[in-house]
Design a protein around this motif. Structure first.
Motif, PDB file in Angstrom:
ATOM      1  N   GLN A 119     -26.395  28.067  11.843  1.00 51.71           N
ATOM      2  CA  GLN A 119     -26.609  29.294  10.599  1.00 51.71           C
ATOM      3  C   GLN A 119     -26.705  28.245   9.374  1.00 51.71           C
ATOM      4  O   GLN A 119     -26.544  26.978   9.496  1.00 51.71           O
ATOM      5  CB  GLN A 119     -24.651  29.316  10.142  1.00 51.71           C
ATOM      6  CG  GLN A 119     -24.384  30.654  11.598  1.00 51.71           C
ATOM      7  CD  GLN A 119     -25.365  31.475  11.678  1.00 51.71           C
ATOM      8  OE1 GLN A 119     -26.008  31.994  11.322  1.00 51.71           O
ATOM      9  NE2 GLN A 119     -25.303  31.750  12.955  1.00 51.71           N
ATOM     10  N   PRO A 120     -27.423  28.634   8.184  1.00 53.46           N
ATOM     11  CA  PRO A 120     -28.307  27.655   7.182  1.00 53.46           C
ATOM     12  C   PRO A 120     -26.458  27.311   6.359  1.00 53.46           C
ATOM     13  O   PRO A 120     -25.415  27.764   6.202  1.00 53.46           O
ATOM     14  CB  PRO A 120     -28.293  29.328   6.601  1.00 53.46           C
ATOM     15  CG  PRO A 120     -28.625  30.083   6.754  1.00 53.46           C
ATOM     16  CD  PRO A 120     -27.749  30.451   8.745  1.00 53.46           C
ATOM     17  N   ASP A 121     -26.918  25.830   6.369  1.00 50.97           N
ATOM     18  CA  ASP A 121     -26.377  25.066   5.326  1.00 50.97           C
ATOM     19  C   ASP A 121     -26.282  25.547   4.647  1.00 50.97           C
ATOM     20  O   ASP A 121     -26.778  26.335   3.293  1.00 50.97           O
ATOM     21  CB  ASP A 121     -26.666  23.552   5.755  1.00 50.97           C
ATOM     22  CG  ASP A 121     -28.298  23.334   4.884  1.00 50.97           C
ATOM     23  OD1 ASP A 121     -28.374  24.127   3.390  1.00 50.97           O
ATOM     24  OD2 ASP A 121     -29.053  22.193   5.390  1.00 50.97           O
ATOM     25  N   LYS A 122     -24.907  24.843   3.677  1.00 56.04           N
ATOM     26  CA  LYS A 122     -24.733  25.363   2.372  1.00 56.04           C
ATOM     27  C   LYS A 122     -25.589  24.885   1.298  1.00 56.04           C
ATOM     28  O   LYS A 122     -25.702  25.518   0.358  1.00 56.04           O
ATOM     29  CB  LYS A 122     -23.550  24.700   1.750  1.00 56.04           C
ATOM     30  CG  LYS A 122     -22.813  24.803   0.255  1.00 56.04           C
ATOM     31  CD  LYS A 122     -21.678  24.786   0.088  1.00 56.04           C
ATOM     32  CE  LYS A 122     -20.343  24.828  -1.215  1.00 56.04           C
ATOM     33  NZ  LYS A 122     -21.480  25.071  -2.253  1.00 56.04           N
ATOM     34  N   GLU A 123     -26.180  24.370   1.655  1.00 52.46           N
ATOM     35  CA  GLU A 123     -26.954  23.469  -0.023  1.00 52.46           C
ATOM     36  C   GLU A 123     -28.897  24.631   0.041  1.00 52.46           C
ATOM     37  O   GLU A 123     -29.029  25.489  -0.499  1.00 52.46           O
ATOM     38  CB  GLU A 123     -28.091  22.783   0.392  1.00 52.46           C
ATOM     39  CG  GLU A 123     -26.897  21.178   0.066  1.00 52.46           C
ATOM     40  CD  GLU A 123     -25.602  20.912   1.147  1.00 52.46           C
ATOM     41  OE1 GLU A 123     -26.253  21.790   2.097  1.00 52.46           O
ATOM     42  OE2 GLU A 123     -24.634  20.601   1.145  1.00 52.46           O
ATOM     43  N   THR A 124     -28.630  25.413   1.655  1.00 55.80           N
ATOM     44  CA  THR A 124     -29.918  25.649   1.672  1.00 55.80           C
ATOM     45  C   THR A 124     -29.753  27.437   1.543  1.00 55.80           C
ATOM     46  O   THR A 124     -30.178  27.928   0.156  1.00 55.80           O
ATOM     47  CB  THR A 124     -30.195  26.385   3.072  1.00 55.80           C
ATOM     48  OG1 THR A 124     -30.798  25.330   3.867  1.00 55.80           O
ATOM     49  CG2 THR A 124     -31.346  27.272   3.442  1.00 55.80           C
ATOM     50  N   ILE A 125     -28.161  27.909   1.036  1.00 52.85           N
ATOM     51  CA  ILE A 125     -27.350  28.939   0.964  1.00 52.85           C
ATOM     52  C   ILE A 125     -27.176  28.582  -0.812  1.00 52.85           C
ATOM     53  O   ILE A 125     -27.969  29.801  -1.363  1.00 52.85           O
ATOM     54  CB  ILE A 125     -26.138  29.170   1.307  1.00 52.85           C
ATOM     55  CG1 ILE A 125     -26.657  29.612   2.750  1.00 52.85           C
ATOM     56  CG2 ILE A 125     -24.826  30.493   0.946  1.00 52.85           C
ATOM     57  CD1 ILE A 125     -25.207  30.033   3.317  1.00 52.85           C
ATOM     58  N   ASP A 126     -27.133  27.866  -1.638  1.00 50.73           N
ATOM     59  CA  ASP A 126     -26.797  27.327  -2.781  1.00 50.73           C
ATOM     60  C   ASP A 126     -28.341  27.736  -3.298  1.00 50.73           C
ATOM     61  O   ASP A 126     -28.750  27.882  -4.242  1.00 50.73           O
ATOM     62  CB  ASP A 126     -26.402  25.963  -3.177  1.00 50.73           C
ATOM     63  CG  ASP A 126     -24.992  25.994  -2.237  1.00 50.73           C
ATOM     64  OD1 ASP A 126     -23.932  27.204  -2.711  1.00 50.73           O
ATOM     65  OD2 ASP A 126     -24.168  25.201  -3.039  1.00 50.73           O
ATOM     66  N   ALA A 127     -29.306  27.102  -2.587  1.00 49.99           N
ATOM     67  CA  ALA A 127     -30.431  27.083  -3.191  1.00 49.99           C
ATOM     68  C   ALA A 127     -31.010  28.893  -3.573  1.00 49.99           C
ATOM     69  O   ALA A 127     -31.842  28.618  -4.425  1.00 49.99           O
ATOM     70  CB  ALA A 127     -31.786  26.333  -2.939  1.00 49.99           C
TER      71      ALA A 127
END
Length: 189
Positions: A119-127
């Motif tokens: 799944q998308p990582d936390k950094e991708t989601i935060d961006a």
């Protein structure tokens, strides 16, 4: 009727501005209905809070852009967004974790999507969250927002209460704009 009964806020779980993503969520409503709901609540002089999910399974960059377009089109007063939280007992939980009974409390706790493999990582989601927030902030540059604010000042006791707090303590407005993710407390003396 809700506003006349004293409700000042309408919380709308929009989830996504993409029809495809709404189908993935199995949401019964469609975008046109959600836009009409936001506009109807605004017409009834209610503060509209719209909630969105970011980077859920299947979400594409185009779906993300569609959510930003939805905000520009419907202009809710407040927007929030965050990662999908996968809850025990939901179909997505069963798909990702399995339907077996958990053996520990830790195995039965709701989890953000980025804690699951592939799944998308936390950094991708935060961006994406930051990009969404920036787009929402820019929606306030639309001149029609002045009408929104005047309408709320004239018809919403909650907005007048908050406005008085900002007049009495201007630093509160500065804190609100610069707050990041820290909570802000408003106390009117």
């Amino acid at each position: 009727l809700m506003h006349e009964a004293g409700f000042d806020f309408a919380f709308v779980g929009v989830e996504s501005g993409s029809e495809e993503q709404l189908r993935r969520y199995r949401k019964p409503g469609r975008l046109n209905g959600l836009v009409k709901a936001v506009r109807a609540a605004k017409k009834a002089h209610m503060i509209v809070v719209a909630s969105f999910i970011t980077a859920a399974p299947g979400e594409t960059l185009e779906d993300h852009e569609a959510s930003k377009r939805f905000v520009r089109k419907s202009r809710p007063h407040i927007c929030e967004t965050g990662p999908l939280i996968v809850n025990p007992g939901s179909p997505l939980w069963d798909e990702m974790v399995g339907a077996d009974e958990p053996h520990t409390v830790e195995e039965s706790v709701s989890r953000p999507i980025y804690t699951f493999p592939d799944q998308p990582d936390k950094e991708t989601i935060d961006a994406r969250i930051q990009d969404f927030r920036k787009s929402f902030s820019q929606s306030w540059l639309d001149p029609r927002r002045i009408v929104d604010v005047v309408d709320l000042l004239l018809h919403s006791p909650s907005v007048r209460y908050i406005f008085k707090a900002f007049v009495k303590e201007p630093i509160l407005l500065h804190q609100l704009v610069k707050r990041g993710d820290a909570p802000i407390e408003i106390v009117v003396k």
